[in-house]
Motif scaffolding. Structure first.
Motif, PDB file in Angstrom:
ATOM      1  N   VAL A 164      41.636  43.713  37.957  1.00 52.74           N
ATOM      2  CA  VAL A 164      41.964  42.861  39.100  1.00 52.74           C
ATOM      3  C   VAL A 164      42.428  41.496  38.582  1.00 52.74           C
ATOM      4  CG1 VAL A 164      41.066  41.701  41.152  1.00 52.74           C
ATOM      5  CG2 VAL A 164      40.313  44.015  40.597  1.00 52.74           C
ATOM      6  N   ILE A 165      43.568  41.045  39.079  1.00 50.43           N
ATOM      7  CA  ILE A 165      44.102  39.759  38.629  1.00 50.43           C
ATOM      8  C   ILE A 165      43.893  38.725  39.729  1.00 50.43           C
ATOM      9  CG2 ILE A 165      46.216  38.516  38.029  1.00 50.43           C
ATOM     10  CD1 ILE A 165      47.179  41.053  36.654  1.00 50.43           C
ATOM     11  N   SER A 166      43.324  37.592  39.353  1.00 48.75           N
ATOM     12  CA  SER A 166      43.030  36.570  40.361  1.00 48.75           C
ATOM     13  C   SER A 166      43.315  35.190  39.772  1.00 48.75           C
ATOM     14  CB  SER A 166      41.563  36.665  40.778  1.00 48.75           C
ATOM     15  OG  SER A 166      40.735  36.459  39.660  1.00 48.75           O
ATOM     16  N   ILE A 167      43.177  34.178  40.613  1.00 51.17           N
ATOM     17  CA  ILE A 167      43.466  32.812  40.156  1.00 51.17           C
ATOM     18  C   ILE A 167      42.371  31.863  40.612  1.00 51.17           C
ATOM     19  CG2 ILE A 167      44.814  32.176  42.189  1.00 51.17           C
ATOM     20  CD1 ILE A 167      46.692  30.704  40.122  1.00 51.17           C
ATOM     21  N   LEU A 168      41.993  30.947  39.724  1.00 58.75           N
ATOM     22  CA  LEU A 168      41.015  29.920  40.069  1.00 58.75           C
ATOM     23  C   LEU A 168      41.095  28.829  39.018  1.00 58.75           C
ATOM     24  CD1 LEU A 168      38.896  29.579  42.368  1.00 58.75           C
ATOM     25  CD2 LEU A 168      37.174  30.401  40.804  1.00 58.75           C
ATOM     26  N   HIS A 169      40.451  27.690  39.295  1.00 60.73           N
ATOM     27  CA  HIS A 169      40.489  26.597  38.334  1.00 60.73           C
ATOM     28  C   HIS A 169      39.408  26.742  37.273  1.00 60.73           C
ATOM     29  CE1 HIS A 169      37.970  25.368  41.773  1.00 60.73           C
ATOM     30  NE2 HIS A 169      37.149  24.962  40.821  1.00 60.73           N
ATOM     31  N   TYR A 170      38.718  27.879  37.273  1.00 58.10           N
ATOM     32  CA  TYR A 170      37.673  28.074  36.273  1.00 58.10           C
ATOM     33  C   TYR A 170      37.503  29.566  35.989  1.00 58.10           C
ATOM     34  CZ  TYR A 170      33.224  28.078  33.859  1.00 58.10           C
ATOM     35  OH  TYR A 170      32.246  28.275  32.924  1.00 58.10           O
ATOM     36  N   SER A 171      37.080  29.866  34.765  1.00 58.58           N
ATOM     37  CA  SER A 171      36.601  31.198  34.421  1.00 58.58           C
ATOM     38  C   SER A 171      35.558  30.990  33.338  1.00 58.58           C
ATOM     39  CB  SER A 171      37.731  32.073  33.877  1.00 58.58           C
ATOM     40  OG  SER A 171      37.190  33.098  33.066  1.00 58.58           O
ATOM     41  N   ARG A 203      46.584  53.627  42.864  1.00 57.19           N
ATOM     42  CA  ARG A 203      47.950  53.583  43.381  1.00 57.19           C
ATOM     43  C   ARG A 203      48.518  52.177  43.553  1.00 57.19           C
ATOM     44  NH1 ARG A 203      48.115  57.302  48.499  1.00 57.19           N
ATOM     45  NH2 ARG A 203      45.862  57.255  48.279  1.00 57.19           N
ATOM     46  N   ILE A 204      47.690  51.254  44.041  1.00 60.47           N
ATOM     47  CA  ILE A 204      48.227  49.914  44.322  1.00 60.47           C
ATOM     48  C   ILE A 204      47.411  48.871  43.548  1.00 60.47           C
ATOM     49  CG2 ILE A 204      48.914  48.304  46.123  1.00 60.47           C
ATOM     50  CD1 ILE A 204      48.511  50.584  48.136  1.00 60.47           C
ATOM     51  N   PRO A 205      48.081  48.085  42.688  1.00 62.18           N
ATOM     52  CA  PRO A 205      47.357  47.048  41.948  1.00 62.18           C
ATOM     53  C   PRO A 205      46.708  46.057  42.910  1.00 62.18           C
ATOM     54  CG  PRO A 205      49.628  47.234  41.174  1.00 62.18           C
ATOM     55  CD  PRO A 205      49.526  48.069  42.412  1.00 62.18           C
ATOM     56  N   LEU A 206      45.549  45.545  42.503  1.00 58.36           N
ATOM     57  CA  LEU A 206      44.821  44.602  43.334  1.00 58.36           C
ATOM     58  C   LEU A 206      44.845  43.219  42.693  1.00 58.36           C
ATOM     59  CD1 LEU A 206      43.075  44.542  45.931  1.00 58.36           C
ATOM     60  CD2 LEU A 206      41.087  44.874  44.477  1.00 58.36           C
TER      61      LEU A 206
END
Lengths: 412, 328
Positions: free
Chosen positions: A273-280, A248-251
């Motif tokens: 899941v969408i996230s943010i960081l200076h590395y992957s 129901r709710i995007p994370l």
């Protein structure tokens, strides 16, 4: 009389020669780098990752920099600030290290800073992300190749509004400084762009069951922003799916929530899941492909951002040592060299330090995908050259208090 | 018979005195020859020795196995940190404030714990210890939460003495340790202290003798808290920061180990235990990652071969030898 004088002079000469000998030997000896992270206790795995990254890089260069051998002295900080300080004292006073690297925890970072300043030993913080370490309480002798907690989240707040088109978001995060500063940074830019944080839920760091917190999430938000790490990240994503919220709710969330230190232990609950960081670890550039390959063959697992942190930290230190011709004894010059380093071929991309000693670096928007049966943080967008001050004027930014639990956006 | 006892007594005292003089001579004379790191380590040992001795008053002499003792230590350290960084208080105010807060905490918590015994005492002190830790961790505007408070001025800057460096701090610590140690030794050998031992052995007998056992236990709890606060103040100045790890359960349990390893009810034993544990923790961990394993082995061996503590084991041996040699 004469004989006596000769003997006296002879002895003096030998004495002086012996006095100088060890000194000369010392300048030709190894460059000593002290390193302290938690290697036992709840943060042992993350600490181990940081150490692995550092050792990998030092092995690649054969523990040699600017023609001198590098000696790495490792101490376990047990994730207790007082222990970390005692171990740092040992490294600095007994082992006479030329510079220090570590720690993992922000609390330890704040605890070490006054001591490091008093001993005038250059120190590199690869991970500890407390904002004030390079803002309101920054110290002269510490540079950071990691990040401030709010740094990626400033970029992410705006991204969530403009690109993801979310208008109302609820946040759920661990209830300590790392959580407050991350959520605070996100809230500030998200609300300045026009969005609203409708509720902020805080879970104690020792949280075992998320049920009481998940039921509080109101159903009329566009997305949920989550900040967890380690065991709490695994547990949270699992329960988020079990509660039927995932459909129901995007994370979305902070980079640590789906970082590679937990990602291999997750299943379908993490997808999307969408996230943010200076590395992957999935970043597609030559330096990172090579780093991931080497790290995998050495440690038999995917590098986390912790592992990358001190791989980059190692490169940073070596570059600085080269620019002072290996003369690590001159602390002032080494510190200045550390501040001046600029690298473009890092696994995380280009990086340089601002005048407060914090990196200006790319922030990557990542989405969890399954590729060849393995979960990865696919990079779907890049916010280039993000500073810890976002687009604000540093002087004005620093006049405001640090983000806390009760931070309220200035817009209201 | 009477004669023999007397001789034994005097030789015993003489040996004790000689040992004490020797230890003091080493503690005073040796450190200037050591590097600053070892001086620092010795300082740490002495601070924890003071703390462990204060816990011994509770555990060894009164039979109150407290699991919240690091709480007093932490309360005093936080008081120093808050007074010195937020309110720019002077040294004496910090010192008195730290001890006062420790005594106050003892007086309040003592109300909850002084009427219970054995396992119940353990449970209640465990809970209170967690409450104090929770306060330090969650009362963020006051304590800074997880990040703690850093920037406590150094002792020499705060007192205005022109003596910088680890050595003067060491001697200050040594002085405080000696002072506290003597006061504690006086305390436990006073009539009050003997009453405490009586309570430990049989509380019902003591109360039937007309002793207010509750009051004795309560006062003892406060006194132990006051000495722990002194150690906490030193620790705050030594480290220059405070954090919740000062008073968490691990800290209290480790303290308990120091007391039991050295030998509860001897005062000297816990000081020795503190020295050994601080030394092992810092020394072994420099050589191996598996230092926790070694520390665990030491505890287990101590339980097997010196269940009443190292000091009791060695002291008893010495006494036996003494009896043999002094036999007429």
């Amino acid at each position: 009389m004469k004989l006596r004088r000769v003997i006296f002079l002879g002895i003096t000469a030998i004495w002086v020669a012996f006095g100088f000998l060890p000194l000369r030997a010392q300048t030709r000896g190894p460059i000593k780098i002290g390193f302290t992270v938690p290697l036992s206790g709840p943060y042992a795995q993350n600490g181990r990752d940081i150490l692995n990254g550092f050792q990998l890089y030092l092995e690649q260069i054969g523990y040699q920099a600017a023609g001198r051998r590098i000696e790495l002295l490792v101490e376990d900080s047990e994730a207790i600030p007082a222990v970390a300080l005692t171990k740092t004292r040992k490294l600095v006073e007994r082992d006479q290290v030329h510079m220090m690297a570590g720690p993992l925890l922000t609390s330890t970072g704040y605890a070490l800073a006054p001591y490091i300043d008093s001993r005038k030993i250059p120190m590199l913080y690869p991970v500890a992300s407390g904002d004030d370490l390079t803002q309101r309480k920054r110290s002269k002798w510490i540079i950071r190749t990691g990040w401030t907690a709010s740094q990626p989240n400033h970029a992410f707040g705006e991204y969530a509004y403009r690109v993801l088109k979310y208008r109302k978001i609820a946040t759920i995060a661990l209830d300590y400084a790392f959580g407050w500063e991350s959520v605070g940074g996100f809230q500030r830019t998200f609300e300045e762009a026009g969005g609203t944080i409708t509720q902020k839920i805080w879970c104690p760091v020792t949280v075992q069951d998320f049920a009481p917190y998940l039921v509080q999430i109101s159903r009329d938000v566009d997305a949920v922003y989550a900040l967890f790490l380690g065991r709490s990240a695994l547990q949270f994503l699992k329960q988020y799916q079990e509660f039927g919220l995932k459909k129901r709710i995007p994370l979305i969330g902070s980079g640590t929530t789906t970082d590679e230190h937990v990602l291999p232990f997750m299943g379908d609950e993490a997808l999307g899941v969408i996230s943010i960081l200076h590395y992957s670890a999935a970043l597609d550039n030559p330096a990172n492909r090579e780093f991931v390959r080497a790290y995998r063959s050495r440690n038999k697992k995917l590098p986390s951002y912790y592992a990358e942190s001190m791989y980059t930290g190692g490169k940073w230190i070596v570059k600085a040592l080269e620019s002072v011709q290996g003369n690590a004894e001159d602390s002032e010059a080494l510190l200045e060299a550390l501040q001046q380093v600029r690298l473009t071929d890092l696994p995380r991309g280009p990086m340089e330090l601002d005048e407060y000693g914090n990196p200006i670096q790319n922030q990557y928007i990542r989405r969890v995908d399954r590729v060849n049966g393995e979960l990865q943080n696919t990079v779907i967008d890049t916010r280039p050259n993000i500073s810890q001050f976002w687009r604000y004027n540093p002087a004005d930014y620093l006049k405001q208090p640090i983000y806390t639990r009760t931070y309220v956006s200035l817009k209201q | 018979m009477e004669e023999g006892k007397k001789i034994k007594h005097t030789t015993g005292t003489r040996n004790k005195l000689a040992g004490l003089v020797l230890v003091i001579a080493i503690l005073v004379g040796f450190p200037p020859l050591l590097s600053s790191y070892w001086v620092g380590l010795l300082t740490e040992m002495l601070i924890f020795a003071t703390l462990a001795m204060s816990l011994d008053i509770l555990v060894g002499y009164t039979g109150m196995p407290s699991l919240s003792h690091a709480g007093f230590f932490g309360v005093a350290a936080y008081t120093v940190a808050i007074l010195s960084t937020r309110h720019q208080a002077g040294f004496w105010l910090c010192l008195l404030g730290g001890i006062a807060m420790g005594v106050f905490a003892g007086a309040v918590l003592g109300l909850f714990v002084s009427h219970v015994k054995s396992v119940y005492f353990l449970m209640i002190t465990l809970a209170l210890g967690m409450v104090l830790w929770g306060l330090s961790y969650r009362w963020i505007p006051m304590t800074g939460g997880d990040n703690g408070i850093s920037g406590i001025p150094s002792l020499e800057a705060h007192t205005g003495l022109p003596l910088a460096g680890p050595l003067p701090f060491y001697y200050v610590t040594l002085f405080v340790f000696a002072l506290c140690g003597s006061l504690m030794a006086l305390f436990v050998s006073s009539p009050f202290g003997h009453t405490l031992k009586g309570i430990r052995e049989s509380e019902s007998r003591m109360s039937s003798l007309g002793v207010n056992t509750w009051l004795h236990r309560y006062l003892c709890y406060i006194v132990a808290g006051a000495f722990a606060s002194v150690a906490g103040i030193l620790w705050a100045y030594y480290n220059g920061f405070v954090s919740p790890s000062y008073l968490d359960l691990t800290a209290s349990v480790e303290l308990f180990f120091m007391v039991t390893l050295g030998g509860a009810g001897t005062l000297v034993g816990p000081a020795l235990g503190a020295g050994i544990i601080v030394f092992l923790k810092n020394f072994i961990s420099a050589y191996t990652d598996r230092w926790l394993l070694i520390l665990g082995t030491v505890y287990i061996l101590a339980i097997f071969f010196a269940p009443r503590g190292l000091w009791n084991r060695f002291l008893r041996k010495a006494r036996n030898r003494e009896r043999i040699t002094s036999r007429p």
